[in-house]
Design an enzyme around this catalytic site. Structure first.
Site, PDB file in Angstrom:
ATOM      1  N   GLY A  12     -11.584   2.001  47.794  1.00  0.00           N
ATOM      2  CA  GLY A  12     -12.118   0.940  47.172  1.00  0.00           C
ATOM      3  C   GLY A  12     -13.343   1.166  46.500  1.00  0.00           C
ATOM      4  O   GLY A  12     -13.580   0.678  45.341  1.00  0.00           O
ATOM      5  N   HIS A  13     -14.088   2.035  47.066  1.00  0.00           N
ATOM      6  CA  HIS A  13     -15.424   2.363  46.100  1.00  0.00           C
ATOM      7  C   HIS A  13     -15.061   3.384  45.096  1.00  0.00           C
ATOM      8  O   HIS A  13     -15.681   3.226  43.866  1.00  0.00           O
ATOM      9  CB  HIS A  13     -16.299   3.342  47.126  1.00  0.00           C
ATOM     10  CG  HIS A  13     -17.078   2.592  48.594  1.00  0.00           C
ATOM     11  ND1 HIS A  13     -16.450   2.808  49.730  1.00  0.00           N
ATOM     12  CD2 HIS A  13     -17.701   1.760  48.447  1.00  0.00           C
ATOM     13  CE1 HIS A  13     -17.220   2.007  50.539  1.00  0.00           C
ATOM     14  NE2 HIS A  13     -18.185   1.235  49.818  1.00  0.00           N
ATOM     15  N   LYS A  61     -13.883  -7.696  47.153  1.00  0.00           N
ATOM     16  CA  LYS A  61     -13.948  -7.955  48.656  1.00  0.00           C
ATOM     17  C   LYS A  61     -14.762  -8.659  49.462  1.00  0.00           C
ATOM     18  O   LYS A  61     -14.764  -9.300  50.195  1.00  0.00           O
ATOM     19  CB  LYS A  61     -13.862  -6.541  49.397  1.00  0.00           C
ATOM     20  CG  LYS A  61     -13.110  -6.478  50.534  1.00  0.00           C
ATOM     21  CD  LYS A  61     -12.935  -6.265  51.829  1.00  0.00           C
ATOM     22  CE  LYS A  61     -13.636  -6.295  53.037  1.00  0.00           C
ATOM     23  NZ  LYS A  61     -14.767  -5.414  53.235  1.00  0.00           N
ATOM     24  N   ARG A 113     -15.945  -0.821  57.606  1.00  0.00           N
ATOM     25  CA  ARG A 113     -15.716  -1.243  58.743  1.00  0.00           C
ATOM     26  C   ARG A 113     -14.427  -1.039  59.510  1.00  0.00           C
ATOM     27  O   ARG A 113     -14.331  -0.988  60.804  1.00  0.00           O
ATOM     28  CB  ARG A 113     -16.365  -2.736  58.923  1.00  0.00           C
ATOM     29  CG  ARG A 113     -17.798  -2.730  58.920  1.00  0.00           C
ATOM     30  CD  ARG A 113     -18.242  -4.215  59.285  1.00  0.00           C
ATOM     31  NE  ARG A 113     -19.731  -4.177  59.226  1.00  0.00           N
ATOM     32  CZ  ARG A 113     -20.466  -4.555  58.232  1.00  0.00           C
ATOM     33  NH1 ARG A 113     -20.011  -5.051  57.115  1.00  0.00           N
ATOM     34  NH2 ARG A 113     -21.801  -4.402  58.372  1.00  0.00           N
TER      35      ARG A 113
END
Ligand code: PAF
Length: 279
Positions: A32-33, A146, A184
């Site tokens: 995602g990053h 997100k 997480r």
């Protein structure tokens, strides 16, 4: 790739850089990053990724101490992704003597949705992002969808405080199961990780119903929440909201987002899905 730890050094690098994109992160980087980094590269000559686990956005009893700090692996991923600068300040650089006296206070939105169970969270985010913008002076900054509420808060802040930075939203990266990628997720056991897909599945069910003309938002919200509770989740919220400002959705709204936060085991997960209807 430069790895910079101090504000002075970052400022001196910035003087010779042209168009800069910033990707603010708390590290423990995943796909995602890296998708944020790819978007950033397409919008600027140089990309700065900040890595800073920001104490003031964590509440008492939250996972600040436990939050995974994986700088060495993160740096490798960012070098491979062609990032120009990793800005990884130590805490005393951003909060000398552990003190921050001036805060950026978001409006009522900060007390809703995630803000209800995380008081002070969005104020902590808005404050650190302002500090990062002041230090890096980016032309553009990329934020993941997100964290949809965070994106809305940051966009509002930039507009309201006349900050000279363009905010670029970037779509959610998901595992094959549908689970939205998040740092997480590393807290989940293997069994929980497989089960965690239920959250995005319920959002899909709701999105499909709304796309098919169902406007009984409360009924849809309740049935998704009930399903998750019956499968062992503790639901914080599942709500249909208006996509732009996250205000309460009206029957006539055509740009919607379904936002959710729920706890599986001890891990709090968030997810969302946008629903854009043609009138
Ligand atoms: O989304 C995050 O990782 C954080 O909230 C951010 C934007 C880096 C601020 O600490």
């Amino acid at each position: 790739m430069h790895i910079i730890h101090t504000i002075t050094e970052l400022r001196s690098w910035r003087q010779q850089a042209k168009r800069v994109a910033l990707v603010p992160t708390m590290g423990n980087l995943h796909e995602g990053h890296l998708s944020l980094v790819r978007t950033a590269r397409a919008h600027a000559d140089a990309v700065v990724v900040s890595i800073f686990v920001n104490r003031i956005q964590f509440g008492a009893g939250e996972d600040f101490d436990q939050y995974p700090r994986t700088l060495e692996q993160d740096v490798k991923k960012l070098a491979a992704a062609g990032v120009d600068v990793v800005f990884a300040p130590v805490e005393s650089e951003l909060y000398p003597n552990g003190i921050q006296n001036y805060f950026v206070e978001p409006p009522v939105i900060q007390n809703e949705l995630c803000g209800r169970s995380r008081p002070g969270h969005f104020r902590g985010v808005a404050t650190v992002v302002t500090k990062l913008f002041n230090i890096v002076q980016p032309d553009v900054a990329c934020f993941g969808k997100k964290d949809y509420q965070q994106l809305v808060v940051i966009k509002g802040m930039v507009q309201d405080l006349n900050m000279n930075v363009e905010i670029i939203p970037v779509g959610i990266e998901r595992a094959k199961t549908g689970l939205a990628l998040s740092s997480r997720n590393s807290y989940l056991t293997d069994t929980e990780r497989a089960q965690a897909a239920q959250l995005s599945e319920q959002l899909q069910v709701m999105a499909k119903a709304i796309a098919q003309g169902n406007r009984d938002f409360a009924v849809l919200e309740n049935s998704a929440a009930t399903y998750l509770q019956q499968h062992g989740w503790q639901v914080d919220y599942i709500e249909v909201r208006q996509a732009q400002m996250l205000t309460k959705a009206q029957n006539s709204d055509t740009n919607l987002v379904i936002v959710a936060a729920a706890i599986l085991g001890t891990t709090r997960l968030i997810d969302n899905i946008e629903v854009h209807l043609s009138n």
